[in-house]
Design an enzyme around this catalytic site. Structure first.
Site, mmCIF file in Angstrom:
data_model
loop_
_atom_site.group_PDB
_atom_site.id
_atom_site.type_symbol
_atom_site.label_atom_id
_atom_site.label_comp_id
_atom_site.label_asym_id
_atom_site.label_seq_id
_atom_site.Cartn_x
_atom_site.Cartn_y
_atom_site.Cartn_z
ATOM 1 N N CYS A 1 8.792 0.982 -0.043
ATOM 2 C CA CYS A 1 9.456 0.070 -0.972
ATOM 3 C C CYS A 1 10.438 -0.747 -0.144
ATOM 4 C CB CYS A 1 10.224 0.865 -2.018
ATOM 5 S SG CYS A 1 9.237 2.100 -2.850
ATOM 6 N N ARG B 1 6.447 -5.102 0.991
ATOM 7 C CA ARG B 1 6.599 -3.654 1.175
ATOM 8 C C ARG B 1 6.172 -2.882 -0.075
ATOM 9 N NH1 ARG B 1 9.888 -2.309 5.403
ATOM 10 N NH2 ARG B 1 10.338 -0.300 4.445
ATOM 11 N N TRP C 1 6.695 0.404 -4.475
ATOM 12 C CA TRP C 1 5.287 0.803 -4.335
ATOM 13 C C TRP C 1 5.262 2.246 -4.810
ATOM 14 C CZ3 TRP C 1 2.519 4.592 -1.642
ATOM 15 C CH2 TRP C 1 1.129 4.407 -1.602
ATOM 16 N N ASN D 1 14.075 4.268 -1.031
ATOM 17 C CA ASN D 1 12.777 4.089 -0.384
ATOM 18 C C ASN D 1 12.442 5.394 0.326
ATOM 19 O OD1 ASN D 1 10.449 3.195 0.888
ATOM 20 N ND2 ASN D 1 11.569 2.388 2.652
ATOM 21 N N GLU E 1 -13.196 -2.770 11.342
ATOM 22 C CA GLU E 1 -12.133 -3.690 10.916
ATOM 23 C C GLU E 1 -12.663 -4.662 9.866
ATOM 24 O OE1 GLU E 1 -9.161 -3.732 10.897
ATOM 25 O OE2 GLU E 1 -8.608 -5.786 10.423
ATOM 26 N N GLU F 1 -10.259 -4.360 1.346
ATOM 27 C CA GLU F 1 -8.852 -4.279 0.904
ATOM 28 C C GLU F 1 -8.415 -5.531 0.147
ATOM 29 O OE1 GLU F 1 -5.703 -4.049 3.825
ATOM 30 O OE2 GLU F 1 -6.867 -5.168 5.271
ATOM 31 N N HIS G 1 -29.880 7.972 10.368
ATOM 32 C CA HIS G 1 -29.671 9.425 10.191
ATOM 33 C C HIS G 1 -29.120 9.741 8.812
ATOM 34 C CE1 HIS G 1 -30.663 10.157 14.355
ATOM 35 N NE2 HIS G 1 -29.904 9.137 14.667
ATOM 36 N N LYS H 1 2.512 -3.792 2.733
ATOM 37 C CA LYS H 1 2.366 -4.234 4.125
ATOM 38 C C LYS H 1 2.776 -3.145 5.114
ATOM 39 C CE LYS H 1 1.633 -7.224 7.405
ATOM 40 N NZ LYS H 1 0.243 -7.582 7.732
HETATM 41 C C1 AGP Z 1 -4.589 -3.741 7.540
HETATM 42 O O1 AGP Z 1 -5.103 -4.965 7.002
HETATM 43 C C2 AGP Z 1 -3.839 -2.931 6.529
HETATM 44 N N1 AGP Z 1 -2.844 -3.688 5.901
HETATM 45 C C3 AGP Z 1 -3.385 -1.584 7.042
HETATM 46 O O2 AGP Z 1 -4.535 -0.854 7.370
HETATM 47 C C4 AGP Z 1 -2.457 -1.585 8.279
HETATM 48 O O3 AGP Z 1 -3.181 -1.988 9.423
HETATM 49 C C5 AGP Z 1 -1.956 -0.152 8.500
HETATM 50 O O4 AGP Z 1 -1.232 0.243 7.350
HETATM 51 C C6 AGP Z 1 -1.077 0.004 9.742
HETATM 52 O O5 AGP Z 1 0.086 -0.757 9.596
HETATM 53 P P1 AGP Z 1 1.017 -0.970 10.909
HETATM 54 O O6 AGP Z 1 0.176 -1.704 11.906
HETATM 55 O O7 AGP Z 1 2.187 -1.763 10.409
HETATM 56 O O8 AGP Z 1 1.393 0.393 11.402
#
Ligand code: AGP
Length: 595
Positions: free
Chosen positions: A2, A27, A75, A99, A471, A478, A494, A590
């Protein structure tokens, strides 16, 4: 994860709080609220939904001019998103935002608050009731008593009608900074107060800060006074605009080449490297991260093993931290994190250090907790990344890993010098190829239009192509909420190939030219069962599929950097056609500062 904010001694607390919340909405954004004390009375406004909902609610509520207040954007961890579960939470004269996760909230409720009627389903509310219960001889003592009882992670900001001229902050395992400017400020990250302060203090675990209008004092949880070193903070304007882009994500995809160029140029120039590292060749390297950063680590493993001949283990931080990792002073640990605040990655860093390992972090936020606790920091230069789905920071992480791989090979003499010189040149020019890869956007828009209604997709690749596929799969799922799965191409037969039927979407990433013919076989296998295959490949490697997206040829070890671009764009355009909330996807945030 948060965002919390506080201010004291300002001319009008409400706009300071709401602006700060808007800047921390990445956040967490399922609900938000503020509380101010005006004329000795606490006024709380909190709403389910985005910060904009809160701001609207405030518009219709006469706001007394207050100099002190706290705010929160949530969050949800305990209790669904709702007005009642939104912070701030109040008990008696105390009002609090939090938080983190109070892991022993049930026990504390049992022990101290049996007769207290809870108004919410949150863990946080326990803390504010404890403050009220322990209040007898000043807020600071009640706060220290409460802080000593809490277990888990908690960054708190507290105001109290009994001492309306003071803002109280506590930090334990969740980020919190405080600062001096026109008044005093507290925030989960500096972005929320970057234009307000000229002096910054980064709080450490086990600390309490008391912010009056023109000074800040620090204590530990036993109320011993602490002297903290202030840092001169250059007030900075906040890069908060989308420019001509509809979403931050698309803006940041287009900023990716520059992020790569800045990161490479920061550590490599015509005179060679300036990394400031004196590496001894280790037995093994561990790369530990989460999400996209983990996927970057998978590419890093290929680079380090092929160039520096060092065995590499790549682990997700949430697994690493509880796996009794075989880490020692002989096995350095690399933490990759855009935010530098991801709870699992921070815990992994601490676990590695506890086991004697040297730690290097690849970080995009200089003053983050992981950066301050690492032995060495390789700072990526992607600039502030606002969209929850990372793109430019991921691209910069890859560049940092290329830099390290070449540097290790040069330091350990494990690769041909001429080849390394060629790679350095290729790396210096990589941003141009990534920029050229953006030219596929019109083709991508057409493909996105055709794929906008799919309900699942498979991403396949070989070698680093599987890392790229992982990726790509994360990017699409997402932000578009389409179920996606990444698979090593050779593994499909497999079992997973049983899921392939007519018109199943498969995206094949041909980053390994040397394995193109093997990938082609896998493409043919799924196509013969009805799949529609979209291949991403470079100009030097022919691949036959239902559709081919071609990006510029680069050094084979850097191919993920160019091939991920069309997949980022494809995810963006499909999500946009589906009307998804691209910059703030549902359920996400984020920076995941809780485990
Ligand atoms: C990626 O698009 C996501 N938002 C998420 O997987 C992110 O990469 C992951 O939470 C790691 O965050 P960080 O790089 O700030 O540690």
């Amino acid at each position: 994860m948060c965002g919390i904010i506080g201010c004291n001694g300002v001319s009008a607390a409400v706009p300071v709080l709401t602006l700060g919340l808007e800047r921390m909405e990445y956040r967490g954004y399922d609900s938000s609220g503020i509380a101010v004390i005006a004329d000795g009375k606490t006024e709380i406004t909190k709403k389910k939904g985005r910060v904009s909902e809160l701001i609207n609610a405030l518009r219709f509520k006469p706001q007394a001019t207050a100099a002190i207040g706290i705010g929160h954007t949530r969050w949800a961890t305990h209790g669904e998103p709702s007005d009642e579960n939104a912070h701030p939470h109040q008990s008696g004269k105390f009002t609090l935002v939090h938080n983190g996760i109070i892991e022993n909230h049930t026990e504390l409720k049992e022990q101290y608050l049996k007769l207290t009627k809870m108004k919410s389903d949150t863990d946080t509310e326990v803390a504010v009731h404890l403050l009220n219960r322990f209040y007898s001889d000043g807020c600071l003592k009640a706060l220290a008593h409460t802080a000593r009882l809490l277990e888990g992670s908690f960054a708190l900001a507290v105001i109290c009608e009994e001492e309306p001229e003071k803002l109280f902050c506590v930090r334990q395992s969740s980020p919190l900074v405080v600062g001096l400017g026109e008044g005093t400020y507290a925030a989960s990250d500096t972005a929320a107060i970057s234009e307000k302060i000229h002096t910054l203090y980064r709080m450490d675990d086990g600390e309490i800060a008391v912010l009056e209008k023109d000074k800040i004092e620090f204590y530990d949880f036993e109320l011993n006074k602490i002297r903290k070193a202030p840092e001169k903070f250059e007030k900075s304007s906040y890069a908060s605009d989308k420019g001509n882009f509809e979403h931050f994500m698309l803006k940041e995809i287009y900023e990716q080449p520059e992020a790569i160029r800045r990161t490479v140029d920061a550590y490599l120039n015509e005179n060679g490297f300036n990394l400031g590292l004196k590496p001894q060749k280790p037995e093994r390297i561990f790369i530990v991260a989460c999400g996209s950063a983990y996927h970057a680590g998978l590419v890093g493993r290929r680079i380090f093993e092929s160039l520096a001949k060092i065995p590499v283990s790549v682990e997700t931080a949430s697994e690493f931290r509880y796996s009794e990792p075989l880490v020692s002073e002989k096995t350095p640990v690399i933490i990759i994190s855009q935010s530098g605040e991801t709870a699992d990655s921070l815990a992994a860093l601490r676990e590695a250090k506890k086991r004697g390992a040297k730690t290097l972090s690849i970080i995009n936020v200089k003053e983050s907790t992981i950066a301050t606790e690492s032995d060495f920091v390789l700072l990526t230069r992607a600039g502030p990344e606002i969209a929850v789905a990372t793109t430019k920071a991921y691209g910069a992480q890859l560049s940092a890993l290329y830099l390290l791989g070449i540097y290790f090979a040069e330091s350990f003499g494990t690769a041909d010098k001429k080849e390394l010189e060629k790679m350095k040149k290729a790396l210096t020019d990589l941003h141009k190829s990534v920029s050229a890869a953006l030219n596929c956007e019109e083709q991508i828009k057409e493909i996105a239009h055709r794929l906008r209604h799919i309900d699942r997709a498979y991403f396949i690749g070989r070698g680093a192509g599987f890392a790229a596929a992982s990726e790509g799969s994360l990017k699409l799922k997402e932000i578009s909420y389409i179920h996606c799965e990444a698979y090593a191409a050779g593994e499909m037969k497999h079992g997973t190939i049983s899921l392939i039927e007519k018109d199943t979407t498969v995206i094949a990433m041909n980053t390994q030219t040397a394995l193109a013919h093997k990938l082609q076989s896998n493409i043919d296998e799924v196509r013969s069962r009805g799949a529609r295959v979209i291949a991403v490949t470079s100009a030097d490697s022919k691949i036959s599929a239902d559709e081919t997206i071609t990006v510029p040829e680069v050094h084979p070890l850097f191919a993920v950097s160019t091939q991920i671009v069309p997949v980022q764009l494809l995810s963006y355009h499909i999500a946009r056609l589906r009307g998804c909330d691209i910059d703030k996807p549902r359920n996400l945030a984020k920076s995941v500062t809780v485990e």
